[in-house]
Motif scaffolding. Structure first.
Motif, mmCIF file in Angstrom:
data_model
loop_
_atom_site.group_PDB
_atom_site.id
_atom_site.type_symbol
_atom_site.label_atom_id
_atom_site.label_comp_id
_atom_site.label_asym_id
_atom_site.label_seq_id
_atom_site.Cartn_x
_atom_site.Cartn_y
_atom_site.Cartn_z
ATOM 1 N N LYS A 82 -134.641 -20.464 -22.284
ATOM 2 C CA LYS A 82 -133.689 -20.673 -23.365
ATOM 3 C C LYS A 82 -133.457 -19.342 -24.060
ATOM 4 O O LYS A 82 -134.373 -18.520 -24.152
ATOM 5 C CB LYS A 82 -134.214 -21.690 -24.385
ATOM 6 N N SER B 100 -125.771 -21.362 -29.515
ATOM 7 C CA SER B 100 -125.102 -22.602 -29.125
ATOM 8 C C SER B 100 -123.831 -22.854 -29.930
ATOM 9 O O SER B 100 -123.001 -23.671 -29.536
ATOM 10 C CB SER B 100 -126.056 -23.797 -29.271
ATOM 11 N N ASP B 101 -123.660 -22.147 -31.043
ATOM 12 C CA ASP B 101 -122.524 -22.367 -31.947
ATOM 13 C C ASP B 101 -122.013 -21.038 -32.480
ATOM 14 O O ASP B 101 -122.429 -20.589 -33.524
ATOM 15 C CB ASP B 101 -122.977 -23.275 -33.095
ATOM 16 N N GLU C 189 -119.792 -31.222 -27.538
ATOM 17 C CA GLU C 189 -120.620 -31.925 -26.560
ATOM 18 C C GLU C 189 -119.800 -32.366 -25.350
ATOM 19 O O GLU C 189 -118.601 -32.598 -25.446
ATOM 20 C CB GLU C 189 -121.222 -33.187 -27.198
ATOM 21 N N MET D 216 -122.783 -28.762 -25.125
ATOM 22 C CA MET D 216 -124.037 -29.510 -25.127
ATOM 23 C C MET D 216 -123.920 -30.705 -24.189
ATOM 24 O O MET D 216 -122.919 -31.425 -24.216
ATOM 25 C CB MET D 216 -124.384 -29.992 -26.532
ATOM 26 N N TYR E 131 -129.346 -33.357 -24.973
ATOM 27 C CA TYR E 131 -129.633 -32.010 -25.429
ATOM 28 C C TYR E 131 -130.171 -32.021 -26.860
ATOM 29 O O TYR E 131 -129.794 -32.871 -27.665
ATOM 30 C CB TYR E 131 -128.333 -31.196 -25.379
ATOM 31 N N ASP F 7 -129.943 -30.634 -30.315
ATOM 32 C CA ASP F 7 -128.940 -29.929 -31.098
ATOM 33 C C ASP F 7 -129.623 -29.071 -32.160
ATOM 34 O O ASP F 7 -130.281 -29.585 -33.056
ATOM 35 C CB ASP F 7 -128.002 -30.944 -31.752
ATOM 36 N N MET G 167 -129.793 -21.906 -26.772
ATOM 37 C CA MET G 167 -129.013 -22.529 -25.709
ATOM 38 C C MET G 167 -129.795 -22.388 -24.419
ATOM 39 O O MET G 167 -130.287 -21.302 -24.094
ATOM 40 C CB MET G 167 -127.636 -21.895 -25.566
ATOM 41 N N ASP H 288 -127.931 -24.680 -18.965
ATOM 42 C CA ASP H 288 -126.725 -25.289 -19.523
ATOM 43 C C ASP H 288 -125.611 -24.265 -19.684
ATOM 44 O O ASP H 288 -124.426 -24.600 -19.559
ATOM 45 C CB ASP H 288 -127.033 -25.941 -20.865
ATOM 46 N N SER I 232 -122.281 -25.177 -17.744
ATOM 47 C CA SER I 232 -121.030 -25.351 -18.476
ATOM 48 C C SER I 232 -119.963 -24.387 -17.974
ATOM 49 O O SER I 232 -118.774 -24.742 -17.932
ATOM 50 C CB SER I 232 -121.259 -25.159 -19.984
#
Length: 470
Positions: A110, A117-118, A178, A434, A438, A440, A449, A453, A457
């Motif tokens: 990770k 992730s954002d 998501e 996501m 997952y 969050d 993240m 993934d 993605s």
């Protein structure tokens, strides 16, 4: 033509990770005190925008920076434009990190950093999806434009400005939520309760400070009070120790002369899911509210403790509502500020609301409910109405088909409380990154993240972009 999208992503994994690491090193939370005409949201968002657009320039795309508010990376030709909406700004790091939030760390497969992730990780995945299409020279019938924002976490002033100067894409998605899809989003508006900066009780509330953003659950709270009467610092400290233990919280109370400084630690979370956090501000207000404060200070504490604390659905304020498709209204008290030297003393209430509720109606109902506290109520100008794209829309159908083929899982629609750039377009949705099941960590300490993934993605994005634009 059959394309092995997974193979194409595998061939670019090292480059993708390298680009993501460098992007995450650019601290990009909004800093209004450092804003200039050249950096409208502060230097960080501007620098991250320039950095992201630099990848596009390096790889031979058409790029445009719209006055450091936003920009785009473009490829292809056609009468229609497919838009992919990303953002480079992040919420403040806050407390509780095990690592430096702006020095990416990879452990247990990770990548940990603020924005992983954002939305910097998903943005890089979508960018590499487009990069693969360009490098393979695949035929397209539409333009593809990655729109890169810098103010998604605050007021969306970036998109207001961008669309004053650039045309809107015809349809598209935002990689900022998501899988399998988010085709519905609740309305989003912030109301404020205002209080006079007065004290009229035996105890004086010198200051109260909790929260970093309206769309974050406050992870810590601090207050300074002045005691009077028969209650000693020792009495208050003993009561506070019991309160923390009873609520499984941590904090500190220290007497300094005639003042007492109190700190409480909660747990931050995304404001769209207030039940996932522990609101330090309302917990501290609830503790203080049992003591003899008066004036505006009492109204401030009483409002937080009586009408907001432990209520994520607006029930105590009289605005609870549920829609069969969109679900329940949710409420987050994100900022709680009080002090005699402040221009405004307030509590912000960020609502994610379904169809059947209006912002003006909530202002009216809440004002009537809290009238006994002396609070006045108003709302921020920005009010994003509920948004929904039907399942039978070709955009939704195609995106779900891609998801199903690459995961083997059945696609389904979802409505969320979070607000994404997908709602900027009438035919706009949010799509990944996501996956179901997952963890969050958006807006939380130790945001991460999964690298699996990230690459998975990118495979989905490459295929989806091509299907929508070929």
């Amino acid at each position: 033509m059959t394309i092995d999208w997974k193979k194409e992503v595998e061939a670019r994994k090292d480059d993708m990770l390298k680009d993501l690491v460098e992007l995450l090193k650019v601290r990009s939370d909004r800093e209004d005190d450092k804003a200039t005409p050249d950096a409208p949201f502060g230097p960080g968002p501007k620098n991250a925008l320039i950095h992201m657009l630099g990848y596009g320039e390096r790889d031979g795309f058409i790029t445009k920076n719209v006055d450091n508010y936003a920009g785009h990376i473009e490829y292809g030709e056609g009468d229609e434009t497919l838009g992919l909406f990303c953002h480079m700004d992040v919420v403040p790091a806050g407390d509780g990190w095990d690592t430096d939030p702006y020095e990416p760390v990879i452990k247990d497969n990770k990548i940990y950093a603020r924005g992983s992730s954002d939305d910097k990780g998903p943005s890089i995945a979508a960018y590499y999806g487009l990069k693969i299409i360009k490098e393979l020279g695949l035929p397209l019938s539409k333009r593809i434009r990655i729109v890169v924002g810098t103010d998604e976490e605050s007021g969306w002033g970036d998109m207001d400005y961008y669309f004053q100067h650039e045309e809107k894409p015809d349809f598209g998605f935002s990689p900022d939520a998501e899988f399998p899809i988010i085709n519905g989003e609740k309305g989003n508006v912030t109301l404020r309760l205002h209080f006079e900066a007065t004290n009229a009780g035996d105890f004086e509330l010198v200051s109260f400070d909790s929260g970093l953003r309206v769309n974050m659950v406050p992870g810590s709270a601090d207050a300074v009070i002045r005691l009077a009467g028969d209650i000693s610092v020792e009495d208050l400290s003993a009561a506070y120790t019991d309160y923390l233990a009873a609520n499984n919280l941590t904090g500190e109370l220290v007497g300094e002369g005639d003042l007492v400084k109190i700190n409480l630690i909660g747990k931050s979370a995304h404001g769209a899911s207030p039940f996932a956090g522990v609101n330090a501000g309302t917990y501290l207000a609830a503790f203080l509210n049992q003591y003899p404060f008066g004036g505006g200070a009492k109204g401030f504490l009483d409002s937080a403790a009586t009408y907001v604390h432990l209520d994520h659905y607006g029930e105590k304020l009289g605005v609870a509502h549920e829609d069969p498709r969109m679900g329940k209204l949710t409420m987050n008290a994100g900022l709680l500020k009080f002090g005699a030297d402040l221009d405004d003393n307030f509590i912000t209430l960020n609502f994610r609301y379904p169809t059947g509720v209006t912002a003006d109606g909530m202002v009216k109902d809440i004002a009537a409910t809290v009238a006994d506290t002396g609070a006045t109520v108003d709302r921020e100008e920005r009010d994003a109405a509920p948004h929904y794209v039907p399942m039978d829309d070709p955009l939704v159908a195609n995106l779900l088909a891609v998801y199903e083929e690459h995961t083997g899982e059945k696609g389904y629609e979802q409505v969320i409380g979070g607000g994404t750039f997908g709602r900027l377009l009438e035919r706009g949705v949010a799509y990944g990154a996501m996956f179901p099941g997952y963890t969050d960590t958006m807006h939380q300490a130790n945001e991460f993240m999964s690298l699996d993934d990230l690459y998975r993605s990118a495979v989905i994005y490459a295929d989806a972009i091509y299907r929508l634009a070929k």
